[in-house]
Design a protein around this motif. Structure first.
Motif, PDB file in Angstrom:
ATOM      1  N   ILE A  42       0.824  -1.212   0.000  1.00 49.57           N
ATOM      2  CA  ILE A  42       0.000   0.000   0.000  1.00 49.57           C
ATOM      3  C   ILE A  42       0.856   1.259   0.000  1.00 49.57           C
ATOM      4  CG2 ILE A  42      -1.639   1.354   1.386  1.00 49.57           C
ATOM      5  CD1 ILE A  42      -2.678  -1.342   2.508  1.00 49.57           C
ATOM      6  N   SER A  43       0.457   2.207  -0.845  1.00 49.73           N
ATOM      7  CA  SER A  43       0.915   3.589  -0.785  1.00 49.73           C
ATOM      8  C   SER A  43      -0.373   4.404  -0.695  1.00 49.73           C
ATOM      9  CB  SER A  43       1.709   3.959  -2.040  1.00 49.73           C
ATOM     10  OG  SER A  43       2.189   5.282  -1.943  1.00 49.73           O
ATOM     11  N   THR A  44      -0.369   5.520   0.015  1.00 45.13           N
ATOM     12  CA  THR A  44      -1.615   6.267   0.201  1.00 45.13           C
ATOM     13  C   THR A  44      -1.492   7.730  -0.199  1.00 45.13           C
ATOM     14  OG1 THR A  44      -1.147   6.938   2.477  1.00 45.13           O
ATOM     15  CG2 THR A  44      -2.260   4.810   2.174  1.00 45.13           C
ATOM     16  N   VAL A  45      -2.661   8.288  -0.508  1.00 42.01           N
ATOM     17  CA  VAL A  45      -2.818   9.722  -0.721  1.00 42.01           C
ATOM     18  C   VAL A  45      -4.133  10.134  -0.073  1.00 42.01           C
ATOM     19  CG1 VAL A  45      -3.220  11.566  -2.409  1.00 42.01           C
ATOM     20  CG2 VAL A  45      -1.534   9.807  -2.898  1.00 42.01           C
ATOM     21  N   VAL A  68      -3.819   3.764  -2.610  1.00 36.89           N
ATOM     22  CA  VAL A  68      -5.098   3.898  -1.919  1.00 36.89           C
ATOM     23  C   VAL A  68      -5.345   5.391  -1.743  1.00 36.89           C
ATOM     24  CG1 VAL A  68      -6.390   3.383   0.184  1.00 36.89           C
ATOM     25  CG2 VAL A  68      -4.826   1.665  -0.783  1.00 36.89           C
ATOM     26  N   VAL A  69      -6.406   5.877  -2.380  1.00 40.02           N
ATOM     27  CA  VAL A  69      -6.716   7.309  -2.408  1.00 40.02           C
ATOM     28  C   VAL A  69      -7.934   7.571  -1.540  1.00 40.02           C
ATOM     29  CG1 VAL A  69      -7.329   9.269  -3.881  1.00 40.02           C
ATOM     30  CG2 VAL A  69      -5.825   7.454  -4.768  1.00 40.02           C
ATOM     31  N   ASP A  70      -7.742   8.342  -0.474  1.00 44.91           N
ATOM     32  CA  ASP A  70      -8.868   8.709   0.382  1.00 44.91           C
ATOM     33  C   ASP A  70      -9.387  10.070  -0.049  1.00 44.91           C
ATOM     34  OD1 ASP A  70     -10.784   9.085   2.270  1.00 44.91           O
ATOM     35  OD2 ASP A  70      -9.419   9.154   3.976  1.00 44.91           O
ATOM     36  N   GLY A  71     -10.461  10.040  -0.801  1.00 44.82           N
ATOM     37  CA  GLY A  71     -11.118  11.265  -1.234  1.00 44.82           C
ATOM     38  C   GLY A  71     -12.265  11.644  -0.320  1.00 44.82           C
ATOM     39  N   GLY A  72     -12.281  11.068   0.889  1.00 40.23           N
ATOM     40  CA  GLY A  72     -13.318  11.408   1.850  1.00 40.23           C
ATOM     41  C   GLY A  72     -14.699  10.912   1.446  1.00 40.23           C
ATOM     42  N   ARG A 145      -2.530   1.320   5.826  1.00 40.83           N
ATOM     43  CA  ARG A 145      -1.228   1.808   6.269  1.00 40.83           C
ATOM     44  C   ARG A 145      -0.189   1.608   5.175  1.00 40.83           C
ATOM     45  NH1 ARG A 145      -3.594  -0.644  10.835  1.00 40.83           N
ATOM     46  NH2 ARG A 145      -3.770   0.810  12.583  1.00 40.83           N
ATOM     47  N   PRO A 146       0.574   2.647   4.856  1.00 38.60           N
ATOM     48  CA  PRO A 146       1.644   2.487   3.866  1.00 38.60           C
ATOM     49  C   PRO A 146       2.569   1.336   4.256  1.00 38.60           C
ATOM     50  CG  PRO A 146       1.334   4.796   4.392  1.00 38.60           C
ATOM     51  CD  PRO A 146       0.502   4.019   5.375  1.00 38.60           C
ATOM     52  N   GLY A 147       2.883   0.508   3.277  1.00 35.59           N
ATOM     53  CA  GLY A 147       3.766  -0.619   3.512  1.00 35.59           C
ATOM     54  C   GLY A 147       3.045  -1.904   3.870  1.00 35.59           C
ATOM     55  N   HIS A 148       1.784  -1.809   4.309  1.00 36.91           N
ATOM     56  CA  HIS A 148       0.996  -3.019   4.518  1.00 36.91           C
ATOM     57  C   HIS A 148       0.527  -3.493   3.139  1.00 36.91           C
ATOM     58  CE1 HIS A 148      -0.023  -2.516   9.071  1.00 36.91           C
ATOM     59  NE2 HIS A 148       1.262  -2.314   8.804  1.00 36.91           N
TER      60      HIS A 148
END
Length: 165
Positions: A42-45, A68-72, A145-148
């Motif tokens: 996982i990488s996140t924004v 993984v993009v969290d756009g709310g 979580r990044p890296g999971h």
């Protein structure tokens, strides 16, 4: 590391549900990419109706990761479209999970990239360079979580602290 393609989330749930460090996302995500089964680190924004950091992330070598993009959960604009999906494909990303909308769904569906999102919206997002990169994000009852690791197929999305094999 494996290619993360020989799995079923249902089988992963049978083997790991209820164990520490394994999470199952609440349903509601639709499949839009040409690849329906995808997984990777996982990488996140965090992208509040602004996909500037999404583009910056997808410009990097993906190395089989999943963005993984969290756009709310916003349904007021799209955070990923055909150009960003193509960029993800070209740069070796395994997939993109969007807590929000995408656009250009027909074109995205022809690409060799996994894409899950809540829905579609024809309006592109704003570009204000707002958001955060590689931070924990929480939606659908899961903390990404990044890296999971994230695993996604037609049945759903699950995460694990370490690779499942």
């Amino acid at each position: 590391m494996s290619t993360f393609t020989d799995f079923k989330t249902a089988d992963l749930c049978d083997a790991h549900a209820g164990t520490p460090r394994f999470q199952i996302a609440e349903p509601g995500f639709q499949d839009y990419g040409g690849v329906r089964t995808f997984a990777g680190p996982i990488s996140t924004v965090r992208a509040p109706e602004d996909n500037s950091l999404v583009r910056k992330a997808l410009e990097e070598p993906g190395q089989g990761r999943v963005l993984v993009v969290d756009g709310g959960g916003s349904r007021r604009c799209a955070l990923v479209g055909d150009q960003l999906a193509l960029l993800a494909q070209q740069n070796g990303w395994a997939g993109v999970v969007v807590n929000g909308c995408i656009r250009d769904a027909e074109d995205v569906g022809r690409m060799r990239i996994g894409v899950k999102a809540l829905g579609t919206h024809p309006l592109k997002s704003l570009k204000r360079n707002e958001g955060q990169r590689d931070v924990e994000v929480r939606f659908a009852g899961v903390t990404f979580r990044p890296g999971h690791y994230v695993y996604a197929d037609l049945d759903g999305i699950v995460t694990s602290e370490s690779p499942l094999g």
